[in-house]
Design an enzyme around this catalytic site. Sequence first.
Site, short mmCIF file in Angstrom:
data_model
loop_
_atom_site.label_atom_id
_atom_site.label_comp_id
_atom_site.label_asym_id
_atom_site.label_seq_id
_atom_site.Cartn_x
_atom_site.Cartn_y
_atom_site.Cartn_z
N ASP A 4 -10.22 -4.50 -5.95
CA ASP A 4 -9.54 -3.31 -5.45
C ASP A 4 -9.54 -3.36 -3.92
OD1 ASP A 4 -8.64 -0.34 -6.23
OD2 ASP A 4 -9.87 -0.26 -4.43
N ASP A 104 -2.74 -1.84 -5.58
CA ASP A 104 -3.84 -2.45 -4.82
C ASP A 104 -5.00 -2.95 -5.68
OD1 ASP A 104 -5.17 -0.07 -5.49
OD2 ASP A 104 -6.21 -0.01 -3.56
N GLU A 105 -4.71 -3.21 -6.94
CA GLU A 105 -5.80 -3.48 -7.87
C GLU A 105 -5.38 -4.51 -8.92
OE1 GLU A 105 -7.26 0.51 -8.60
OE2 GLU A 105 -8.01 -0.23 -10.50
N1 DCP Z 1 -2.72 6.74 -3.20
C1 DCP Z 1 -1.89 7.84 -3.04
N2 DCP Z 1 -2.27 9.07 -3.47
C2 DCP Z 1 -3.48 9.25 -4.08
C3 DCP Z 1 -4.33 8.14 -4.27
C4 DCP Z 1 -3.92 6.90 -3.80
O1 DCP Z 1 -0.80 7.69 -2.47
N3 DCP Z 1 -3.85 10.47 -4.50
C5 DCP Z 1 -2.28 5.42 -2.69
C6 DCP Z 1 -2.83 5.20 -1.30
C7 DCP Z 1 -3.96 4.24 -1.50
C8 DCP Z 1 -3.53 3.45 -2.73
O2 DCP Z 1 -2.76 4.38 -3.50
O3 DCP Z 1 -4.17 3.41 -0.37
C9 DCP Z 1 -4.67 2.88 -3.54
O4 DCP Z 1 -5.46 3.94 -4.06
P1 DCP Z 1 -7.02 3.83 -4.20
O5 DCP Z 1 -7.44 4.90 -5.13
O6 DCP Z 1 -7.43 2.43 -4.53
O7 DCP Z 1 -7.59 4.28 -2.78
P2 DCP Z 1 -7.68 3.47 -1.42
O8 DCP Z 1 -7.33 2.04 -1.57
O9 DCP Z 1 -6.90 4.21 -0.37
O10 DCP Z 1 -9.19 3.65 -1.04
P3 DCP Z 1 -10.49 2.93 -1.66
O11 DCP Z 1 -11.09 2.18 -0.51
O12 DCP Z 1 -11.34 4.05 -2.10
O13 DCP Z 1 -10.04 2.05 -2.76
CA CA Z 2 -8.23 0.77 -3.21
CA CA Z 3 -6.99 1.23 -6.48
#
Ligand code: DCP
Ligand code: CA
Ligand code: CA
Length: 362
Positions: A4, A104-105
């Site tokens: 991730d 992203d995963e």
């Molecule tokens: N995303 C979004 N709205 C949300 C959650 C996520 O638009 N409510 C988008 C932005 C994030 C991406 O999806 O960058 C990936 O979500 P993740 O849950 O993996 O969160 P992040 O990558 O931002 O943070 P982490 O470091 O916790 O994985």
């Molecule tokens: Ca992420």
């Molecule tokens: Ca993710």
Amino acid sequence: MLVDLDYFYAQCEERRNPSFKDKPVVVCVYSGRTEDSGAVSTANYVAREYGVKSGMPIFLAKRKLKEVDAVFLPMDRAFYEEVSDNIMGILRGFADSFEQVGIDEAYLDVTQRANGSFEAAYQLAQQLREKVKARESLTCSVGVGPNKLVAKIAADFEKPDGLTLVKPEKAESFLAPLPVKSLMGVGTKIGKRMESLGIKTIGDLARYDVQVLIEVLGKSLGAYLHNASRGIDEVPVQERGEAESISRISTLKEDTRDLEVLLEKTAQLCEEVHANVVERNVSFRSVGLIAVLTDMSIRSRSKTLETPSRDLEVLKNTINELAGRLLEEVELEVRRIGVKVSRFTQQEKQKALTEFIENRSR
Ligand code: DCP
Ligand code: CA
Ligand code: CA
């Protein structure tokens, strides 16, 4: 393993503009109604220290960051997709089989290349992290485990830039102290119901009588959660997105053999199909034209592209070519005409933000 990417959209922005690195960075989806209306898509870890979170209203994030030099940016989805595609390409090279989930995963089955050894899998994960860092300057968090369920939770365990290995014999004790909400499928509603049963941690769940669980939650969810709480999960890592198609078909104002009239219609259908392709974030390798003739018989022609595409012009040109061929090969007039793309090579990625927030199990 589950890979991730850390604070993904915000990390992409930091990479594009290194001067943001030590500042709070907040990526926003502006609704356009008023200047600050809309929601936070994600934020870097500096911003998270001030309490900024995904899904929070932008005005609230601004309030939390009032005293600091923070950066607020609009979401640039096309850019993140480009970065994602490159990284997924790297990850794919580390897997026996590969399953991308969201932008992203991804899950990687490495059983064969690691010879069933968790130490070897751990080494692979380390190499993979280094390669992503060297090539794409991004950090990710990786969980290595006996199955998808454990790998996913392990990846969340140490974030950002973390690597967590959970061997099979440790799965149950690793999960036990974590809140039940860490399990896929336990959202707010089911979480509340469990709390009323006195179940707070995954360990509580594992000890709970499975029959009662099934009575309260239903057979499939009850049984699934009972197994999950013990780290049992047999769902294989699977490529997605193949064997699917997107198509549009439409009836012509009148039956015709006029190529120009047909192409006007197919151009419109191509645009609709293409919009769907973009929305679902797939690339297609096969383009098809379907025609229903005046006698209601159906004819179709298709073409395989040399490389996968998601380009509207490629789609239109291919359809034009197929339409020309079809007219040469049939004698009757055309009554209905349709456009279809299939053989997708990329996975269905993350859904639109709103849908994503609603469906997010965690
Ligand atoms: N995303 C979004 N709205 C949300 C959650 C996520 O638009 N409510 C988008 C932005 C994030 C991406 O999806 O960058 C990936 O979500 P993740 O849950 O993996 O969160 P992040 O990558 O931002 O943070 P982490 O470091 O916790 O994985
Ligand atoms: Ca992420
Ligand atoms: Ca993710």
